[in-house]
Design a protein around this motif. Structure first.
Motif, PDB file in Angstrom:
ATOM      1  N   LEU A 121      -6.083  10.550  -5.504  1.00  0.00           N
ATOM      2  CA  LEU A 121      -6.675   9.509  -5.843  1.00  0.00           C
ATOM      3  C   LEU A 121      -7.908   9.213  -6.867  1.00  0.00           C
ATOM      4  CD1 LEU A 121      -9.169   8.061  -3.911  1.00  0.00           C
ATOM      5  CD2 LEU A 121     -10.732   9.935  -3.840  1.00  0.00           C
ATOM      6  N   THR A 122      -7.886  10.428  -7.729  1.00  0.00           N
ATOM      7  CA  THR A 122      -8.307  10.131  -8.787  1.00  0.00           C
ATOM      8  C   THR A 122      -7.165  10.643 -10.197  1.00  0.00           C
ATOM      9  OG1 THR A 122      -9.227  11.929  -9.376  1.00  0.00           O
ATOM     10  CG2 THR A 122     -10.390   9.555  -8.511  1.00  0.00           C
ATOM     11  N   ALA A 123      -7.238  10.766 -12.066  1.00  0.00           N
ATOM     12  CA  ALA A 123      -6.355  11.553 -12.180  1.00  0.00           C
ATOM     13  C   ALA A 123      -6.808  12.794 -12.677  1.00  0.00           C
ATOM     14  CB  ALA A 123      -6.955  10.793 -13.809  1.00  0.00           C
ATOM     15  N   PRO A 124      -6.031  13.481 -12.006  1.00  0.00           N
ATOM     16  CA  PRO A 124      -6.282  15.105 -12.150  1.00  0.00           C
ATOM     17  C   PRO A 124      -7.400  15.611 -13.024  1.00  0.00           C
ATOM     18  CG  PRO A 124      -3.638  14.647 -11.979  1.00  0.00           C
ATOM     19  CD  PRO A 124      -4.684  12.922 -12.298  1.00  0.00           C
ATOM     20  N   ASN A 139      -9.648  -2.159  -1.975  1.00  0.00           N
ATOM     21  CA  ASN A 139      -9.487  -1.172  -0.730  1.00  0.00           C
ATOM     22  C   ASN A 139      -8.847  -1.386  -0.308  1.00  0.00           C
ATOM     23  OD1 ASN A 139     -12.643  -0.522  -0.420  1.00  0.00           O
ATOM     24  ND2 ASN A 139     -13.437  -2.651  -0.391  1.00  0.00           N
ATOM     25  N   GLY A 140      -6.940  -1.507  -0.325  1.00  0.00           N
ATOM     26  CA  GLY A 140      -6.236  -1.940  -0.611  1.00  0.00           C
ATOM     27  C   GLY A 140      -5.134  -0.766   0.104  1.00  0.00           C
ATOM     28  N   SER A 141      -5.382   0.299  -0.431  1.00  0.00           N
ATOM     29  CA  SER A 141      -5.137   1.881   0.057  1.00  0.00           C
ATOM     30  C   SER A 141      -3.296   1.628  -0.981  1.00  0.00           C
ATOM     31  CB  SER A 141      -4.255   1.910   1.212  1.00  0.00           C
ATOM     32  OG  SER A 141      -4.203   3.298   1.641  1.00  0.00           O
ATOM     33  N   ALA A 142      -4.376   0.810  -2.249  1.00  0.00           N
ATOM     34  CA  ALA A 142      -2.560   0.629  -2.936  1.00  0.00           C
ATOM     35  C   ALA A 142      -3.145   1.392  -4.593  1.00  0.00           C
ATOM     36  CB  ALA A 142      -2.479  -0.946  -2.872  1.00  0.00           C
ATOM     37  N   ARG A 143      -2.327   1.022  -5.247  1.00  0.00           N
ATOM     38  CA  ARG A 143      -2.460   2.324  -6.540  1.00  0.00           C
ATOM     39  C   ARG A 143      -3.003   0.920  -7.985  1.00  0.00           C
ATOM     40  NH1 ARG A 143       2.505   3.866  -4.004  1.00  0.00           N
ATOM     41  NH2 ARG A 143       2.639   5.901  -3.683  1.00  0.00           N
ATOM     42  N   SER A 144      -4.258   1.686  -8.322  1.00  0.00           N
ATOM     43  CA  SER A 144      -4.517   0.707  -9.195  1.00  0.00           C
ATOM     44  C   SER A 144      -4.567   0.225  -9.788  1.00  0.00           C
ATOM     45  CB  SER A 144      -6.315   1.418  -8.985  1.00  0.00           C
ATOM     46  OG  SER A 144      -6.739   1.045  -7.924  1.00  0.00           O
ATOM     47  N   LEU A 204      -5.559   3.999  -4.975  1.00  0.00           N
ATOM     48  CA  LEU A 204      -5.534   4.865  -6.081  1.00  0.00           C
ATOM     49  C   LEU A 204      -4.748   4.907  -6.526  1.00  0.00           C
ATOM     50  CD1 LEU A 204      -3.490   7.252  -3.313  1.00  0.00           C
ATOM     51  CD2 LEU A 204      -4.086   5.146  -3.164  1.00  0.00           C
ATOM     52  N   ASP A 205      -5.411   6.655  -7.349  1.00  0.00           N
ATOM     53  CA  ASP A 205      -3.660   6.666  -8.656  1.00  0.00           C
ATOM     54  C   ASP A 205      -4.695   7.001  -9.031  1.00  0.00           C
ATOM     55  OD1 ASP A 205      -4.103   5.393  -9.990  1.00  0.00           O
ATOM     56  OD2 ASP A 205      -2.193   4.679  -9.373  1.00  0.00           O
ATOM     57  N   GLN A 206      -4.127   8.045 -11.105  1.00  0.00           N
ATOM     58  CA  GLN A 206      -4.590   8.749 -12.265  1.00  0.00           C
ATOM     59  C   GLN A 206      -5.661   7.528 -12.639  1.00  0.00           C
ATOM     60  OE1 GLN A 206      -2.034  10.680 -13.954  1.00  0.00           O
ATOM     61  NE2 GLN A 206      -0.293  11.733 -12.113  1.00  0.00           N
ATOM     62  N   ARG A 207      -5.588   6.012 -12.223  1.00  0.00           N
ATOM     63  CA  ARG A 207      -6.443   5.142 -13.028  1.00  0.00           C
ATOM     64  C   ARG A 207      -7.399   4.923 -12.039  1.00  0.00           C
ATOM     65  NH1 ARG A 207      -8.997   3.727 -16.214  1.00  0.00           N
ATOM     66  NH2 ARG A 207      -9.561   2.460 -17.007  1.00  0.00           N
ATOM     67  N   VAL A 208      -8.038   5.365 -11.278  1.00  0.00           N
ATOM     68  CA  VAL A 208      -9.379   5.948 -10.956  1.00  0.00           C
ATOM     69  C   VAL A 208      -9.688   6.951 -11.249  1.00  0.00           C
ATOM     70  CG1 VAL A 208     -10.414   6.123  -8.927  1.00  0.00           C
ATOM     71  CG2 VAL A 208      -7.971   5.309  -8.469  1.00  0.00           C
ATOM     72  N   ASP A 209     -11.072   6.836 -12.061  1.00  0.00           N
ATOM     73  CA  ASP A 209     -11.411   7.868 -12.451  1.00  0.00           C
ATOM     74  C   ASP A 209     -12.800   8.623 -11.880  1.00  0.00           C
ATOM     75  OD1 ASP A 209     -11.228   7.391 -15.798  1.00  0.00           O
ATOM     76  OD2 ASP A 209     -12.048   5.049 -14.946  1.00  0.00           O
ATOM     77  N   ILE A 210     -13.066   8.080 -11.011  1.00  0.00           N
ATOM     78  CA  ILE A 210     -14.149   9.137  -9.991  1.00  0.00           C
ATOM     79  C   ILE A 210     -14.211   8.432  -9.085  1.00  0.00           C
ATOM     80  CG2 ILE A 210     -15.577   7.926 -11.110  1.00  0.00           C
ATOM     81  CD1 ILE A 210     -17.657  11.222 -11.522  1.00  0.00           C
ATOM     82  N   THR A 211     -14.699   8.845  -8.055  1.00  0.00           N
ATOM     83  CA  THR A 211     -15.144   8.434  -6.879  1.00  0.00           C
ATOM     84  C   THR A 211     -16.662   8.851  -6.651  1.00  0.00           C
ATOM     85  OG1 THR A 211     -14.722  10.173  -5.127  1.00  0.00           O
ATOM     86  CG2 THR A 211     -12.732   9.043  -5.764  1.00  0.00           C
ATOM     87  N   ALA A 212     -17.319   8.219  -5.630  1.00  0.00           N
ATOM     88  CA  ALA A 212     -18.677   8.192  -4.672  1.00  0.00           C
ATOM     89  C   ALA A 212     -18.431   7.688  -3.505  1.00  0.00           C
ATOM     90  CB  ALA A 212     -19.578   6.871  -6.198  1.00  0.00           C
ATOM     91  N   SER A 213     -19.879   7.932  -2.423  1.00  0.00           N
ATOM     92  CA  SER A 213     -19.734   7.673  -1.271  1.00  0.00           C
ATOM     93  C   SER A 213     -19.232   6.454  -0.807  1.00  0.00           C
ATOM     94  CB  SER A 213     -20.890   7.854  -0.703  1.00  0.00           C
ATOM     95  OG  SER A 213     -22.302   7.751  -1.941  1.00  0.00           O
ATOM     96  N   ALA A 214     -18.567   5.981  -0.170  1.00  0.00           N
ATOM     97  CA  ALA A 214     -18.022   4.588  -0.264  1.00  0.00           C
ATOM     98  C   ALA A 214     -19.004   3.235   0.978  1.00  0.00           C
ATOM     99  CB  ALA A 214     -16.250   4.027   0.315  1.00  0.00           C
ATOM    100  N   CYS A 215     -19.747   4.170   1.611  1.00  0.00           N
ATOM    101  CA  CYS A 215     -20.605   3.541   2.760  1.00  0.00           C
ATOM    102  C   CYS A 215     -22.211   3.217   2.325  1.00  0.00           C
ATOM    103  CB  CYS A 215     -20.125   4.095   4.294  1.00  0.00           C
ATOM    104  SG  CYS A 215     -18.546   4.401   4.811  1.00  0.00           S
ATOM    105  N   ASP A 230       0.908  -1.197  -0.017  1.00  0.00           N
ATOM    106  CA  ASP A 230       0.284  -0.277  -0.137  1.00  0.00           C
ATOM    107  C   ASP A 230       1.153   2.044   0.139  1.00  0.00           C
ATOM    108  OD1 ASP A 230       0.879  -0.217   2.467  1.00  0.00           O
ATOM    109  OD2 ASP A 230      -0.753  -0.779   3.747  1.00  0.00           O
ATOM    110  N   ILE A 231       0.083   2.725   0.081  1.00  0.00           N
ATOM    111  CA  ILE A 231       0.797   3.702  -0.141  1.00  0.00           C
ATOM    112  C   ILE A 231       1.489   3.766   0.896  1.00  0.00           C
ATOM    113  CG2 ILE A 231      -0.920   5.606  -1.301  1.00  0.00           C
ATOM    114  CD1 ILE A 231      -1.775   6.009   0.829  1.00  0.00           C
ATOM    115  N   GLU A 232       1.971   3.102   2.298  1.00  0.00           N
ATOM    116  CA  GLU A 232       2.164   3.408   3.549  1.00  0.00           C
ATOM    117  C   GLU A 232       3.503   2.702   3.375  1.00  0.00           C
ATOM    118  OE1 GLU A 232       2.522   6.053   5.061  1.00  0.00           O
ATOM    119  OE2 GLU A 232       0.489   6.445   4.927  1.00  0.00           O
TER     120      GLU A 232
END
Length: 580
Positions: A539-542, A408-413, A459-470, A363-365
């Protein structure tokens, strides 16, 4: 003898009465028998609550002949020339079961039983004697697979003909024998790749152990605003927009029809009325993954804030069909087989709330990810199979869009060595990350600091968009909602739902145009620092200026894309009117 006879009659009467009082449910429907018989297709059904009275099996609202093998097990044989894919349900003694989608397409793979799943050297569950061959395009896949099966003493037992992929049962007793035979098969010139399935009989879900919020998260994506816009603006528009029906496929196991949110979906359902229809196998509990994912699209509740998005739109739409299908419990291979069937049956959108990480993913850590991991040899086979799927999709069905959870791995997609399928670069794959409310800032919903990144979201620039996760799960009690479930699995149907609404407004849109509408309409996500993140840490592509349909402050350009459901629908209507 008389006592035994009396006891038997009492037991029969009791069991019949019990069946009459028990809900009639269809728990399973799968291809069985010889999968390669020309002209005929055989299906095995498993019901619950079946009594001894007359039983009718309905396909497209018409009864079909069925053979009753055991009390709750049925066998159905159809001539494919006389039927077409559609919803199938049971009727008995005034009771009606849940409808399940029956496909006449021939893409089906077998799942291994518990005695044929073993641990490999990486500690992963792996199929012992079932593998799938991806045959080179220039060969007849079935003919070549049978030739290889005869040569190596194997048997062809499953197939995804659209991808020239065939499943073999190998004559092996342990992993050493399997790996040796896989190596020999892999050296055949006609074999492009071999898919080794690493999964148990019951696939574990991607877990999100982060803190769960108490409040409704959908407001951050303007859920109710989008419902109001669709229901009222489309009806009152001077140039009345003629909406189109949309069929959506969800790759999940089942849905609990005992939950009040799905009680209205039993039996026959005509999307042309118009309304939303749900076809799925019946689940054992209302808080399972498939029920929660499907509820975001199609739940029916008195409280509109807890209703599914598509079911809230049906008065103004032309009907939505939601097909929940997973083919079998054969892991990723079955997910792909089900996806091919759904596309061939007319699904315009696929909801993939699943994905896998390679062993060693960090992950990112810098910590190793332990969520849905697979070995390198399995990942290479999956990558080839998914590549074949997207090549086929682009060639045969270029209008279909796959909406996939980032994970949900807090890693780069975007690293294909470590994450599938979200790492694929294609216009027909839309990748969704997750965000959550920021309760430390009291700001308007449009403000970038209204939400923050969900710490678990990939996360990272391969993610196109985000939405509420819960979201909250369903329960068996009317008017009561269950526990909170979080993860990108639940952000994904939020996006799939608004894509369905977009395509109902303008079905001529291409996948790349749908992505552009979502990105152009997106709100932004704030961050704690004034500095731009390092490459691929966003988190997503700029969001580029060219993706904006309206002017924002310079500080908002480049930040992560947050789904704005209402604005996406507004831009869709505007673009359609501009075309006219």
């Amino acid at each position: 003898m008389r006592k035994r006879l009396l006891t038997g009659l009492l037991l029969l009467a009791t069991s019949t009465a019990w069946a009459d009082e028990t809900a009639l449910r269809l728990k399973d429907l799968q291809r069985c028998g010889d999968l390669f018989t020309a002209g005929e297709l055989t299906y095995c059904l498993r019901g619950e609550g079946l009594g001894e009275g007359d039983l009718r099996v309905m396909l497209h609202g018409k009864p079909v002949a069925v053979q009753r093998e055991e009390r709750n097990r049925l066998r159905l044989t159809l001539n494919e020339k006389n039927h077409r894919s559609g919803p199938l349900w049971l009727e008995q003694d005034g009771r009606t079961s849940n409808p399940v989608w029956l496909t006449l397409n021939r893409n089906h793979v077998l799942a291994a039983g518990p005695d044929k799943v073993v641990k490999n050297m990486d500690g992963q569950n792996t199929y012992l004697d079932l593998v799938s061959l991806i045959v080179e395009e220039k060969y007849d896949g079935l003919k070549e697979s049978r030739r290889l099966a005869e040569r190596y003493g194997a048997e062809v037992v499953g197939a995804i003909p659209a991808l020239n992929t065939y499943q073999l049962r190998l004559p092996v007793k342990n992993l050493t024998e399997r790996d040796a035979l896989v190596l020999r098969l892999g050296n055949e010139v006609s074999v492009d790749a071999i898919v080794i399935e690493e999964t148990g009989p019951e696939e574990p879900l991607e877990q999100d152990e982060e803190t769960k919020p108490r409040n409704n998260e959908w407001v951050s994506n303007r859920f109710l605003d989008a419902v109001a816009f669709y229901r009222h603006r489309l009806k009152s528009d001077r140039n009345r927009i003629q909406t189109a029906p949309v069929r959506i496929g969800i790759i999940e196991r089942d849905v609990d029809f005992d939950a009040p949110e799905f009680a209205d979906y039993l039996g026959d359902c005509d999307p042309r009325t118009p309304r939303t229809c749900v076809y799925a196998r019946d689940a054992e509990a209302p808080d399972e993954h498939g029920t929660t994912v499907t509820a975001i699209l199609a739940a029916r509740n008195e409280n509109p804030e807890d209703s599914g998005f598509l079911s809230a739109l049906e008065d103004a739409g032309s009907g939505f069909e939601v097909i929940v299908e997973r083919n079998s419990d054969a892991g990723i291979t079955a997910n792909v087989a089900a996806s091919v069937n759904l596309v061939e049956d007319g699904a315009r959108i696929l909801n993939w709330s699943w994905g896998i990480h390679r062993i060693g993913t960090r992950d990112i850590e810098g910590e190793e990810v332990d969520s849905l991991i697979r070995s390198g040899i399995a990942m290479s086979g999956y990558e080839e199979l998914l590549e074949e799927f997207f090549l086929w999709l682009r060639r045969e069905h270029p209008d279909v869009l796959v909406v996939n959870s980032a994970g949900n791995g807090s890693a780069r997609s975007s690293q294909d060595d470590y994450r599938l399928p979200s790492s694929f670069i294609t216009d027909q794959l839309l990748v969704v990350g997750g965000h959550q409310r920021n309760h430390e800032r009291d700001v308007a919903v449009e403000h970038p600091d209204y939400v923050t990144r969900r710490p678990s979201s990939n996360l990272d620039q391969r993610v196109d968009i985000t939405a509420s996760a819960c979201t909250r799960s369903a329960t068996l009690e009317k008017g009561k909602r269950g526990g909170i479930h979080c993860g990108t699995s639940y952000a994904t149907p939020m996006v799939a739902g608004v894509v369905g609404a977009i395509l109902s407004i303008n079905p001529e849109l291409e996948p790349s145009q749908v992505r552009e509408l979502l990105r152009r309409s997106a709100m932004t996500i704030g961050r704690d620092s004034d500095f731009e993140p390092a490459e691929a840490d966003d988190l997503t592509a700029p969001i580029l200026p060219s993706e904006r349909g309206y002017q924002l402050d310079d500080r908002d350009i480049g930040r992560s894309a947050r789904l704005d459901m209402r604005k996406a629908l507004e831009l869709t209507v505007e673009s359609l009117q501009h075309e006219r």
